[in-house]
Design a protein around this motif. Structure first.
Motif, PDB file in Angstrom:
ATOM      1  N   LYS A 180     -39.329  -9.239  65.496  1.00  0.00           N
ATOM      2  CA  LYS A 180     -39.102 -10.694  65.553  1.00  0.00           C
ATOM      3  C   LYS A 180     -39.243 -11.177  66.992  1.00  0.00           C
ATOM      4  CE  LYS A 180     -35.666 -13.996  63.748  1.00  0.00           C
ATOM      5  NZ  LYS A 180     -35.035 -14.507  64.958  1.00  0.00           N
ATOM      6  N   PHE A 189     -43.935 -15.622  61.188  1.00  0.00           N
ATOM      7  CA  PHE A 189     -45.156 -15.023  60.644  1.00  0.00           C
ATOM      8  C   PHE A 189     -46.179 -16.098  60.288  1.00  0.00           C
ATOM      9  CE2 PHE A 189     -47.313 -14.319  56.565  1.00  0.00           C
ATOM     10  CZ  PHE A 189     -48.228 -13.359  56.972  1.00  0.00           C
ATOM     11  N   VAL A 202     -50.471  -7.284  54.794  1.00  0.00           N
ATOM     12  CA  VAL A 202     -49.286  -7.306  55.657  1.00  0.00           C
ATOM     13  C   VAL A 202     -48.044  -6.996  54.839  1.00  0.00           C
ATOM     14  CG1 VAL A 202     -47.797  -8.773  57.090  1.00  0.00           C
ATOM     15  CG2 VAL A 202     -50.281  -8.968  57.286  1.00  0.00           C
ATOM     16  N   SER A 215     -47.557 -17.716  63.472  1.00  0.00           N
ATOM     17  CA  SER A 215     -48.411 -16.787  64.217  1.00  0.00           C
ATOM     18  C   SER A 215     -49.762 -16.611  63.539  1.00  0.00           C
ATOM     19  CB  SER A 215     -47.712 -15.429  64.354  1.00  0.00           C
ATOM     20  OG  SER A 215     -46.501 -15.546  65.067  1.00  0.00           O
ATOM     21  N   ASP A 225     -42.877  -8.770  51.047  1.00  0.00           N
ATOM     22  CA  ASP A 225     -41.681  -8.208  51.687  1.00  0.00           C
ATOM     23  C   ASP A 225     -41.048  -7.153  50.783  1.00  0.00           C
ATOM     24  OD1 ASP A 225     -40.375  -9.631  49.694  1.00  0.00           O
ATOM     25  OD2 ASP A 225     -38.934 -10.580  51.038  1.00  0.00           O
ATOM     26  N   ILE A 265     -44.496 -11.287  66.847  1.00  0.00           N
ATOM     27  CA  ILE A 265     -45.461 -11.130  65.750  1.00  0.00           C
ATOM     28  C   ILE A 265     -46.886 -11.417  66.218  1.00  0.00           C
ATOM     29  CG2 ILE A 265     -46.155 -11.996  63.486  1.00  0.00           C
ATOM     30  CD1 ILE A 265     -43.238 -12.317  62.775  1.00  0.00           C
ATOM     31  N   LEU A 319     -43.911  -7.406  55.448  1.00  0.00           N
ATOM     32  CA  LEU A 319     -42.765  -7.796  56.262  1.00  0.00           C
ATOM     33  C   LEU A 319     -41.625  -6.839  55.913  1.00  0.00           C
ATOM     34  CD1 LEU A 319     -42.872 -11.694  55.876  1.00  0.00           C
ATOM     35  CD2 LEU A 319     -43.855 -10.289  57.710  1.00  0.00           C
ATOM     36  N   VAL A 368     -49.468 -10.990  51.973  1.00  0.00           N
ATOM     37  CA  VAL A 368     -48.202 -10.570  52.578  1.00  0.00           C
ATOM     38  C   VAL A 368     -47.144 -10.344  51.503  1.00  0.00           C
ATOM     39  CG1 VAL A 368     -47.516 -12.987  52.954  1.00  0.00           C
ATOM     40  CG2 VAL A 368     -46.429 -11.154  54.292  1.00  0.00           C
ATOM     41  N   ILE A 370     -44.986  -5.444  59.846  1.00  0.00           N
ATOM     42  CA  ILE A 370     -44.192  -6.277  60.756  1.00  0.00           C
ATOM     43  C   ILE A 370     -42.737  -6.094  60.365  1.00  0.00           C
ATOM     44  CG2 ILE A 370     -43.712  -8.623  61.536  1.00  0.00           C
ATOM     45  CD1 ILE A 370     -46.595  -9.347  60.739  1.00  0.00           C
TER      46      ILE A 370
END
Length: 602
Positions: A153, A251, A214, A254, A175, A156, A216, A173, A148
């Motif tokens: 943005k 995120f 995931v 969602s 980043d 998502i 980000l 998740v 993602i």
């Protein structure tokens, strides 16, 4: 002459191909009636059994003849996988082989890791995962995860609906803000999320189809990656501030809209300020968990409980020094303080013997920009930056390293710990191995074998004066798979810090007394699957008993309830179940229609 011979062939090949095929095809009404499953579905890694398909399955699935006629058991295939694994000349080569095995034979892959965990863990997790992250773009093969980017943005939910499996129950998740000791690794950090999810299944027995890794991708400030032509992420400076936080908010929202509010969301390798911020923001709103803070905290506290059991010195009477004040150190220190408060100590007493050092030295009231979770450990004392001076002044019996600086626990540091205490405890927790504060050999050698040792990375056994020492690994893989298992199975509403104390005590209890007698603080990695299950059961029991589960009524037997949710590592029948129906009586014959009456003739 040759040209005339070729003329018939030229005339034949000049016809339209479709017309030619129609002329040579033969219609077979019997074959035309057979429905066959897609070969691509049968060979999908989720279903594929390779040579373990029985002849009956091959015939009924329409794959007979598409593989050799021999039939192998799963044990036969395990032997083949083991031979292939060991034939690779490097750890990255072994990782690549296992990745290919995952794509082809998912159940075989997870069973291989589970049954060879001591050999496979360093390949799918630390330390090799550090090399995987560093070379992620070079080795990228196919998408088995969800990326993602900041450019997504506002969309998502659309991306989540593209995910390959339904029924997602857990998400890991990242980043990529701070990966191991490598720093900002951007989109390459997906390798970490994948590694964590592999252990969810291999150790926690969580069905892989319920897991979603995931990343980000908000850019990176790592100039080497931005200039790397093989980098797979967004080639922009790392996005920060409101735009970044809005992406994380979207995120989270969602995820629960798509998969339900009890979806377990595991935060991994966010930079410390962001990790602390999001944990504080989301902990009581979502079923979420930060492994760098809470998982490491639970693992560290378990080690301290076992240090207490071995030395007989109570935790409340022990002096702790944490070198490094990032997520790991803060997580362990706060878990320790919570444990001491549970034992009845007020906050001031619980924290008085816990010291943290960062780049500016020991954390004091004069320290600039102390982390929020570190403020309770600030001391009223003169600033001290030199580690040796701190050791001589405080004389800690437990030394924890979470700096990412290799070799900072040098010979002088280790000998000082051994001089001040009969059984000093030393924990170089930084990963990968090249970033460890000291090696196991150095720790045992410079303390005359008296050290109680636990490292973040694996080290081989050490022999000193004919005596063999097996270094314990303070690895989060002993905690987070069980935490995930409990959160998913019990459908936790949220996870307060108290649940991680339960995890710590269960992990400490899992270390056999004979190992404690040898100075080993953790159960062996080969028992990680059993440990994960025990942790999952203990934590599930706590969630049910304290109204933190969305399941009602509470199961009568929590252990059996957890066991019923586990992934099965064996092959089973690939065909739908069939059963017999009784023979139906013959249908009644239709009544003949009455014939119309003939009109009378005059």
């Amino acid at each position: 002459m040759e040209f005339r011979r070729m003329q018939p062939l030229l005339r034949l090949t000049s016809r339209p191909l479709l017309s030619f095929c129609r002329q040579i095809s033969v219609y077979d009404d019997e074959m035309d009636q057979i429905m066959r499953p897609s070969w691509h579905v049968v060979m999908n890694g989720k279903y594929n059994k390779g040579l373990a398909f029985t002849v009956n399955e091959r015939q009924r699935l329409g794959i007979m003849g598409l593989m050799p006629c021999s039939v192998r058991t799963m044990d036969d295939q395990m032997n083949a996988a083991h031979a292939n694994f060991e034939a690779r000349p490097s750890d990255i080569g072994r990782f690549t082989y296992l990745s290919a095995l995952h794509n082809r034979h998912r159940r075989l892959y997870y069973r291989f890791i589970k049954e060879n965990i001591e050999r496979a863990l360093p390949i799918v997790y630390t330390p090799t995962v550090g090399d995987v992250v560093s070379t992620y773009g070079l080795n990228f093969q196919q998408a088995i995860s969800l990326f993602i980017s900041i450019h997504d943005k506002g969309h998502i939910r659309d991306l989540m609906h593209n995910w390959v499996d339904e029924g997602v129950k857990a998400i890991c998740v990242t980043d990529g803000g701070r990966v191991l000791g490598l720093g900002d690794m951007g989109a390459n950090a997906m390798g970490i999320s994948l590694g964590k999810m592999i252990l969810y299944t291999a150790l926690g027995s969580i069905p892989p189809s319920t897991l979603m890794p995931v990343c980000l991708d908000v850019g990176t400030d790592n100039q080497a990656l931005l200039q790397d032509p093989l980098y797979v992420g967004a080639r922009i400076p790392r996005v920060t501030g409101p735009e970044y936080e809005e992406l994380v908010d979207e995120f989270m929202q969602s995820a629960v809209k798509c998969f339900g509010h009890s979806t377990f969301i595991h935060f991994e390798d966010f930079a410390t300020p962001n990790a602390l911020k999001f944990l504080d923001k989301y902990q009581h709103k979502y079923c979420c968990f930060n492994d760098d803070i809470q998982g490491t905290g639970a693992t560290g506290l378990a080690a301290f409980i076992n240090v207490e059991r071995i030395t007989g010195r109570k935790l409340e009477d022990t002096t702790f020094l944490f070198v490094g004040a990032g997520s790991a150190a803060l997580g362990i220190a706060n878990m320790l303080a919570m444990e001491l408060e549970v034992r009845g100590l007020p906050v001031e007493e619980a924290t008085k013997n816990i010291y943290l050092m960062d780049l500016n030295g020991v954390l004091t009231y004069e320290s600039p920009n102390p982390p929020e979770l570190g403020k309770i450990f600030m001391k009223r004392m003169e600033p001290m930056k030199d580690l040796m001076a701190v050791l001589e002044k405080l004389k800690p019996s437990v030394l924890v390293g979470a700096t990412g600086v290799a070799g900072i626990f040098n010979e002088e540091v280790l000998k000082t710990m051994a001089k001040n205490h009969e059984r000093p405890a030393v924990f170089p927790l930084s990963n990968p191995t090249s970033n460890s504060e000291c090696t196991a050999e150095q720790a045992f050698t410079h303390t005359e074998g008296r050290v109680l040792f636990g490292s973040g990375s694996p080290f081989p056994p050490v022999v000193i004066n004919g005596k063999r020492y097996v270094p314990a690994q303070a690895n989060n893989c002993l905690t987070f798979p069980g935490i995930a298992l409990a959160a998913i199975t019990a459908k936790a509403r949220y996870l307060p810090n108290a649940v991680f104390s339960v995890v710590s005590h269960e992990l400490a209890r899992s270390t056999p007394q004979e190992l404690l007698d040898e100075g080993t603080l953790f159960p062996p990695i080969k028992d990680a699957n059993t440990v994960a299950f025990n942790v999952g059961v203990a934590m599930s029991q706590y969630l049910f008993d304290n109204g933190l589960s969305s399941i009602y009524p509470k199961p009568d037997d929590v252990c059996a309830f957890v066991k019923s949710r586990l992934y099965k590592f064996e092959y089973r029948n690939s065909l739908p179940t069939t059963w017999k129906y009784p023979k139906e009586p013959p249908a009644p014959k239709a009544r003949p229609k009455p014939r119309p009456k003939k009109k009378a003739t005059k």
